[in-house]
Write a protein that holds these residues in place. Structure first.
Motif, PDB file in Angstrom:
ATOM      1  N   ASP A 132      -2.994  -4.586  -4.312  1.00  0.00           N
ATOM      2  CA  ASP A 132      -2.591  -5.706  -5.172  1.00  0.00           C
ATOM      3  C   ASP A 132      -1.887  -5.230  -6.442  1.00  0.00           C
ATOM      4  OD1 ASP A 132      -3.536  -7.721  -3.458  1.00  0.00           O
ATOM      5  OD2 ASP A 132      -5.584  -7.476  -4.242  1.00  0.00           O
ATOM      6  N   VAL A 133      -1.031  -4.247  -6.300  1.00  0.00           N
ATOM      7  CA  VAL A 133      -0.249  -3.755  -7.433  1.00  0.00           C
ATOM      8  C   VAL A 133       1.113  -4.449  -7.397  1.00  0.00           C
ATOM      9  CG1 VAL A 133       0.782  -1.726  -8.536  1.00  0.00           C
ATOM     10  CG2 VAL A 133      -1.434  -1.523  -7.390  1.00  0.00           C
ATOM     11  N   ASP A 134       1.405  -5.206  -8.450  1.00  0.00           N
ATOM     12  CA  ASP A 134       2.657  -5.944  -8.545  1.00  0.00           C
ATOM     13  C   ASP A 134       3.592  -5.268  -9.544  1.00  0.00           C
ATOM     14  OD1 ASP A 134       1.783  -8.009  -6.784  1.00  0.00           O
ATOM     15  OD2 ASP A 134       0.651  -8.918  -8.437  1.00  0.00           O
ATOM     16  N   GLU A 135       4.832  -5.745  -9.575  1.00  0.00           N
ATOM     17  CA  GLU A 135       5.812  -5.237 -10.541  1.00  0.00           C
ATOM     18  C   GLU A 135       5.405  -5.624 -11.952  1.00  0.00           C
ATOM     19  OE1 GLU A 135       7.999  -3.082 -10.129  1.00  0.00           O
ATOM     20  OE2 GLU A 135       8.233  -3.108  -7.976  1.00  0.00           O
ATOM     21  N   PRO A 136       5.721  -4.834 -12.935  1.00  0.00           N
ATOM     22  CA  PRO A 136       6.437  -3.565 -12.880  1.00  0.00           C
ATOM     23  C   PRO A 136       5.539  -2.377 -12.526  1.00  0.00           C
ATOM     24  CG  PRO A 136       5.956  -4.058 -15.155  1.00  0.00           C
ATOM     25  CD  PRO A 136       5.430  -5.225 -14.332  1.00  0.00           C
ATOM     26  N   ASP A 137       4.233  -2.652 -12.414  1.00  0.00           N
ATOM     27  CA  ASP A 137       3.300  -1.557 -12.127  1.00  0.00           C
ATOM     28  C   ASP A 137       3.585  -0.878 -10.790  1.00  0.00           C
ATOM     29  OD1 ASP A 137       2.035  -1.966 -14.531  1.00  0.00           O
ATOM     30  OD2 ASP A 137       0.348  -3.087 -13.681  1.00  0.00           O
ATOM     31  N   ALA A 138       4.109  -1.622  -9.822  1.00  0.00           N
ATOM     32  CA  ALA A 138       4.400  -1.020  -8.517  1.00  0.00           C
ATOM     33  C   ALA A 138       5.442   0.088  -8.656  1.00  0.00           C
ATOM     34  CB  ALA A 138       4.860  -2.076  -7.527  1.00  0.00           C
ATOM     35  N   THR A 139       6.450  -0.131  -9.468  1.00  0.00           N
ATOM     36  CA  THR A 139       7.466   0.907  -9.682  1.00  0.00           C
ATOM     37  C   THR A 139       6.841   2.128 -10.346  1.00  0.00           C
ATOM     38  OG1 THR A 139       9.273  -0.672  -9.773  1.00  0.00           O
ATOM     39  CG2 THR A 139       9.656   1.448 -10.832  1.00  0.00           C
ATOM     40  N   HIS A 140       6.008   1.885 -11.355  1.00  0.00           N
ATOM     41  CA  HIS A 140       5.321   3.011 -12.006  1.00  0.00           C
ATOM     42  C   HIS A 140       4.456   3.770 -11.000  1.00  0.00           C
ATOM     43  CE1 HIS A 140       6.729   1.384 -15.733  1.00  0.00           C
ATOM     44  NE2 HIS A 140       5.867   0.379 -15.773  1.00  0.00           N
ATOM     45  N   ALA A 141       3.769   3.034 -10.158  1.00  0.00           N
ATOM     46  CA  ALA A 141       2.866   3.661  -9.179  1.00  0.00           C
ATOM     47  C   ALA A 141       3.637   4.461  -8.132  1.00  0.00           C
ATOM     48  CB  ALA A 141       1.991   2.603  -8.518  1.00  0.00           C
ATOM     49  N   VAL A 142       4.771   3.933  -7.663  1.00  0.00           N
ATOM     50  CA  VAL A 142       5.605   4.675  -6.705  1.00  0.00           C
ATOM     51  C   VAL A 142       6.040   5.991  -7.327  1.00  0.00           C
ATOM     52  CG1 VAL A 142       7.839   4.705  -5.514  1.00  0.00           C
ATOM     53  CG2 VAL A 142       6.380   2.678  -5.384  1.00  0.00           C
ATOM     54  N   ARG A 143       6.468   5.934  -8.574  1.00  0.00           N
ATOM     55  CA  ARG A 143       6.897   7.159  -9.269  1.00  0.00           C
ATOM     56  C   ARG A 143       5.734   8.121  -9.467  1.00  0.00           C
ATOM     57  NH1 ARG A 143      10.705   4.039 -13.716  1.00  0.00           N
ATOM     58  NH2 ARG A 143      12.419   3.605 -12.277  1.00  0.00           N
ATOM     59  N   MET A 144       4.570   7.588  -9.778  1.00  0.00           N
ATOM     60  CA  MET A 144       3.393   8.437  -9.960  1.00  0.00           C
ATOM     61  C   MET A 144       3.029   9.144  -8.656  1.00  0.00           C
ATOM     62  SD  MET A 144      -0.557   7.442 -10.901  1.00  0.00           S
ATOM     63  CE  MET A 144      -0.697   6.475  -9.406  1.00  0.00           C
ATOM     64  N   LEU A 145       2.980   8.395  -7.568  1.00  0.00           N
ATOM     65  CA  LEU A 145       2.627   8.999  -6.286  1.00  0.00           C
ATOM     66  C   LEU A 145       3.625  10.087  -5.915  1.00  0.00           C
ATOM     67  CD1 LEU A 145       1.588   5.851  -4.212  1.00  0.00           C
ATOM     68  CD2 LEU A 145       0.074   7.526  -5.294  1.00  0.00           C
ATOM     69  N   GLY A 146       4.901   9.787  -6.037  1.00  0.00           N
ATOM     70  CA  GLY A 146       5.919  10.787  -5.725  1.00  0.00           C
ATOM     71  C   GLY A 146       5.789  12.025  -6.589  1.00  0.00           C
ATOM     72  N   SER A 147       5.533  11.812  -7.865  1.00  0.00           N
ATOM     73  CA  SER A 147       5.401  12.937  -8.790  1.00  0.00           C
ATOM     74  C   SER A 147       4.185  13.791  -8.474  1.00  0.00           C
ATOM     75  CB  SER A 147       5.302  12.424 -10.231  1.00  0.00           C
ATOM     76  OG  SER A 147       6.455  11.734 -10.599  1.00  0.00           O
ATOM     77  N   VAL A 148       3.069  13.153  -8.213  1.00  0.00           N
ATOM     78  CA  VAL A 148       1.843  13.893  -7.921  1.00  0.00           C
ATOM     79  C   VAL A 148       1.987  14.659  -6.605  1.00  0.00           C
ATOM     80  CG1 VAL A 148      -0.613  13.664  -7.329  1.00  0.00           C
ATOM     81  CG2 VAL A 148       0.332  12.393  -9.272  1.00  0.00           C
ATOM     82  N   PHE A 149       2.448  13.992  -5.575  1.00  0.00           N
ATOM     83  CA  PHE A 149       2.572  14.667  -4.277  1.00  0.00           C
ATOM     84  C   PHE A 149       3.584  15.805  -4.341  1.00  0.00           C
ATOM     85  CE2 PHE A 149       1.429  10.338  -2.233  1.00  0.00           C
ATOM     86  CZ  PHE A 149       0.094  10.532  -2.546  1.00  0.00           C
TER      87      PHE A 149
END
Length: 189
Positions: A132-149
């Motif tokens: 249940d992550v909506d914008e703009p948090d979804a964009t932040h979360a996508v970037r976080m996941l990519g960065s961490v991985f």
């Protein structure tokens, strides 16, 4: 030349294999010509230059990785989907370090928009919908996941975790659990 069956697709595949063997930065038209035991000019009817080859390998790697991640996350949700996404990403990088490096190549905006990189973001967003992550948090979360991985995989491929305990897999599991907890907690705020 025809007897070799050289095509842009075959050269891209061979370039991807070469990248895994010698490193993406070492892949050139000359290296590829040596692999096929042909003269460099004979490849220019299939490829514009080394940058064209590098872009083709990057697009090939993005497609392969997207297919692998899609297969891994199919039918999963929540932490299971997150872990499947992360594990597929990590396994691909470990199995294909040159291709993984290629997938990080900076592409022109129009090339990137038409690449499988878009599918990567869509799959990450699909996983985030389960939290249940909506914008703009979804964009932040996508970037976080990519960065961490990417950060973890890059350090691991460079041997950064070989000389200390706990084992790298234990840290990886801890990170996925922590991301899951963060996303579950974030969706309730």
């Amino acid at each position: 030349m025809e007897r070799l069956g050289l095509t842009p697709a075959r050269l891209t595949q061979a370039g991807a294999e070469l990248a895994d063997e010698v490193g993406f930065d070492e892949v050139t038209i000359s290296a590829l010509a040596r692999r096929f035991d042909v003269k460099v000019p004979s490849l220019y009817s299939h490829l514009k230059n080394s940058q064209d080859l590098r872009i083709r390998i990057a697009l090939f790697a993005l497609e392969e990785l997207a297919d692998r991640v899609a297969d891994a996350v199919a039918g999963r949700a929540g932490r299971d989907a997150l872990a499947a996404f992360a594990d597929a990403y990590r396994e691909y990088a470990r199995e294909h370090p040159g291709r993984y490096a290629a997938a990080r190549l900076r592409l022109a905006p129009e090339t990137a928009a038409a690449s499988a990189g878009v599918r990567h973001a869509q799959m990450a967003r699909a996983i985030l919908r389960g939290y249940d992550v909506d914008e703009p948090d979804a964009t932040h979360a996508v970037r976080m996941l990519g960065s961490v991985f990417h950060g973890y995989v890059s350090l691991e491929l460079a041997g950064g975790f070989e000389h200390s305990a706990p084992a790298a897999q234990e840290s990886w599991d801890w990170i996925v659990d922590s991301l899951d907890a963060l996303l579950r907690n974030r969706s309730t705020t």
